[in-house]
Design a protein around this motif. Structure first.
Motif, PDB file in Angstrom:
ATOM      1  N   UNK A 105       0.862  -1.178   0.000  1.00 39.46           N
ATOM      2  CA  UNK A 105       0.000   0.000   0.000  1.00 39.46           C
ATOM      3  C   UNK A 105       0.899   1.228   0.000  1.00 39.46           C
ATOM      4  N   UNK A 106       0.743   2.060  -1.032  1.00 38.86           N
ATOM      5  CA  UNK A 106       1.627   3.224  -1.147  1.00 38.86           C
ATOM      6  C   UNK A 106       0.884   4.403  -1.773  1.00 38.86           C
ATOM      7  N   UNK A 107       1.377   5.608  -1.554  1.00 42.50           N
ATOM      8  CA  UNK A 107       0.705   6.783  -2.141  1.00 42.50           C
ATOM      9  C   UNK A 107       0.912   6.860  -3.651  1.00 42.50           C
ATOM     10  N   UNK A 108      -0.017   7.517  -4.319  1.00 45.45           N
ATOM     11  CA  UNK A 108       0.149   7.872  -5.726  1.00 45.45           C
ATOM     12  C   UNK A 108       0.769   9.258  -5.698  1.00 45.45           C
ATOM     13  N   UNK A 109       2.001   9.357  -6.103  1.00 41.05           N
ATOM     14  CA  UNK A 109       2.704  10.629  -5.998  1.00 41.05           C
ATOM     15  C   UNK A 109       3.550  10.663  -4.733  1.00 41.05           C
ATOM     16  N   UNK A 110       3.890  11.860  -4.316  1.00 40.23           N
ATOM     17  CA  UNK A 110       4.792  12.021  -3.165  1.00 40.23           C
ATOM     18  C   UNK A 110       4.142  11.635  -1.846  1.00 40.23           C
ATOM     19  N   UNK A 111       2.833  11.887  -1.719  1.00 44.83           N
ATOM     20  CA  UNK A 111       2.133  11.614  -0.469  1.00 44.83           C
ATOM     21  C   UNK A 111       0.637  11.576  -0.756  1.00 44.83           C
ATOM     22  N   UNK A 113      -1.492  13.592   0.409  1.00 39.77           N
ATOM     23  CA  UNK A 113      -1.930  14.988   0.243  1.00 39.77           C
ATOM     24  C   UNK A 113      -1.583  15.542  -1.133  1.00 39.77           C
ATOM     25  N   UNK A 114      -0.578  14.971  -1.774  1.00 42.19           N
ATOM     26  CA  UNK A 114      -0.128  15.442  -3.085  1.00 42.19           C
ATOM     27  C   UNK A 114      -1.290  15.488  -4.076  1.00 42.19           C
ATOM     28  N   UNK A 115      -2.160  14.477  -4.035  1.00 45.13           N
ATOM     29  CA  UNK A 115      -3.302  14.421  -4.956  1.00 45.13           C
ATOM     30  C   UNK A 115      -4.257  15.586  -4.728  1.00 45.13           C
ATOM     31  N   UNK A 116      -4.357  16.041  -3.501  1.00 43.65           N
ATOM     32  CA  UNK A 116      -5.316  17.089  -3.183  1.00 43.65           C
ATOM     33  C   UNK A 116      -4.906  18.430  -3.791  1.00 43.65           C
ATOM     34  N   UNK A 117      -3.616  18.631  -4.012  1.00 43.49           N
ATOM     35  CA  UNK A 117      -3.144  19.885  -4.605  1.00 43.49           C
ATOM     36  C   UNK A 117      -3.027  19.775  -6.125  1.00 43.49           C
ATOM     37  N   UNK A 118      -3.036  18.529  -6.644  1.00 42.59           N
ATOM     38  CA  UNK A 118      -2.994  18.309  -8.088  1.00 42.59           C
ATOM     39  C   UNK A 118      -1.698  18.777  -8.717  1.00 42.59           C
ATOM     40  N   UNK A 119      -1.785  19.263  -9.936  1.00 43.60           N
ATOM     41  CA  UNK A 119      -0.629  19.741 -10.660  1.00 43.60           C
ATOM     42  C   UNK A 119      -0.027  18.682 -11.568  1.00 43.60           C
ATOM     43  N   UNK A 120       0.923  19.103 -12.387  1.00 45.60           N
ATOM     44  CA  UNK A 120       1.519  18.205 -13.385  1.00 45.60           C
ATOM     45  C   UNK A 120       2.210  16.982 -12.768  1.00 45.60           C
ATOM     46  N   UNK A 122       1.454  15.374  -9.927  1.00 42.22           N
ATOM     47  CA  UNK A 122       0.434  14.414  -9.521  1.00 42.22           C
ATOM     48  C   UNK A 122      -0.200  13.756 -10.748  1.00 42.22           C
ATOM     49  N   UNK A 123      -0.536  14.548 -11.753  1.00 39.29           N
ATOM     50  CA  UNK A 123      -1.158  14.008 -12.960  1.00 39.29           C
ATOM     51  C   UNK A 123      -0.275  12.958 -13.617  1.00 39.29           C
ATOM     52  N   UNK A 124       1.029  13.198 -13.648  1.00 43.95           N
ATOM     53  CA  UNK A 124       1.960  12.215 -14.227  1.00 43.95           C
ATOM     54  C   UNK A 124       1.971  10.927 -13.407  1.00 43.95           C
ATOM     55  N   UNK A 125       1.975  11.061 -12.081  1.00 44.04           N
ATOM     56  CA  UNK A 125       1.948   9.872 -11.224  1.00 44.04           C
ATOM     57  C   UNK A 125       0.634   9.109 -11.379  1.00 44.04           C
ATOM     58  N   UNK A 126      -0.479   9.822 -11.455  1.00 44.19           N
ATOM     59  CA  UNK A 126      -1.776   9.175 -11.626  1.00 44.19           C
ATOM     60  C   UNK A 126      -1.854   8.473 -12.981  1.00 44.19           C
ATOM     61  N   UNK A 127      -1.359   9.114 -14.023  1.00 45.20           N
ATOM     62  CA  UNK A 127      -1.349   8.507 -15.355  1.00 45.20           C
ATOM     63  C   UNK A 127      -0.529   7.221 -15.347  1.00 45.20           C
ATOM     64  N   UNK A 128       0.614   7.230 -14.693  1.00 49.49           N
ATOM     65  CA  UNK A 128       1.448   6.024 -14.597  1.00 49.49           C
ATOM     66  C   UNK A 128       0.734   4.918 -13.834  1.00 49.49           C
ATOM     67  N   UNK A 129       0.095   5.279 -12.710  1.00 46.88           N
ATOM     68  CA  UNK A 129      -0.602   4.277 -11.903  1.00 46.88           C
ATOM     69  C   UNK A 129      -1.769   3.678 -12.683  1.00 46.88           C
TER      70      UNK A 129
END
Length: 174
Positions: A105-111, A113-120, A122-129
Motif C-alpha cells: 500500500x503506497x501513495x500515488x505521488x509524493x504523499x 496529500x499530493x493528490x489534493x493539490x494536483x498539478x503536473x 500528480x497528474x503524471x503519477x496518476x497517469x502512470x498508476x
C-alpha cells in the motif's frame, strides 16, 4: 476506468493510494469475494470516520504472479494512519493468512496529500498508476490511450475490474 478516474478528480476524490493485495500469497481461494469484502470493510470504516472512499480495481493472475488485485483509491489523508492499522485485520476478515508480501500500500505521488493539490507532478503519477492497471488492454487500446506498459493480466474467472458506485456510470451520467 479512465472516465471514472477523471470523474473522481473532478469530484474532489482524486486517487491518492495504490493498494496491491496478493490473495494467492495470503492463501485466499476466492479473490473476487475477498476483494469485495476488503473494499466493503474499508469503505464502511472510512464512512464511519466521516470520509468518503472512492476506488477502482483490476484483478490479475498468472504463472509467477498468482491471483492478486490492484486498487487505486481516494483515501482522505487524515484517515491514513487509522486505515494503515486496520488493513491487516481486514485481510484476516477476508480469509487471508498474514505474511510478508500479501499487501503493498503506497501513495500515488509524493504523499496522500499530493493528490489534493494536483498539478503536473500528480497528474503524471496518476497517469502512470492508471496505465499500470490498464497494461493488459489490447494493443490498439493501449496505443489510443498512450499506455506504454504491456503485460498480460492472466486468466481470471468472473469480473476483472470494477469501480465504486460513487464514481461509477450512474453517478457520471447524472
Amino acid at each position: 476506468m479512465i472516465e471514472a478516474t477523471g470523474f473522481a478528480v473532478r469530484a474532489g476524490l482524486p486517487f491518492n493510494r495504490m493498494v496491491t493485495i496478493h490473495w494467492e500469497a495470503g492463501r485466499v481461494e476466492d479473490d473476487l469475494k475477498a476483494t469485495a469484502r476488503f473494499l466493503k470493510l474499508a469503505g464502511d470504516w472510512v464512512r464511519c470516520q466521516g470520509g468518503v472512499l472512492a476506488f477502482l480495481w483490476v484483478r490479475e493472475s498468472g504463472p509467477g504472479k498468482g491471483r492478486h488485485v490492484h486498487i487505486l483509491m481516494h483515501l482522505p489523508p487524515d484517515l491514513a494512519r487509522g486505515f494503515n492499522r486496520r488493513q491487516r485485520r481486514w485481510l484476516g476478515a477476508c480469509g487471508a493468512v498474514w505474511r510478508a508480501g500479501v499487501i503493498l500500500s503506497r501513495p500515488v505521488g509524493r504523499s496522500l496529500c499530493h493528490a489534493m493539490t494536483g498539478g503536473p507532478d500528480y497528474e503524471a503519477n496518476l497517469t502512470d498508476a492508471l496505465g499500470y492497471l490498464l497494461k493488459g488492454t489490447d494493443a490498439q487500446a493501449r496505443d489510443a490511450l498512450g499506455i506504454r506498459r504491456c503485460e498480460a493480466g492472466g486468466s481470471v474467472v468472473g469480473k476483472r475490474c470494477g469501480v465504486s458506485a460513487n464514481i461509477g456510470p450512474g453517478m457520471r451520467a447524472g
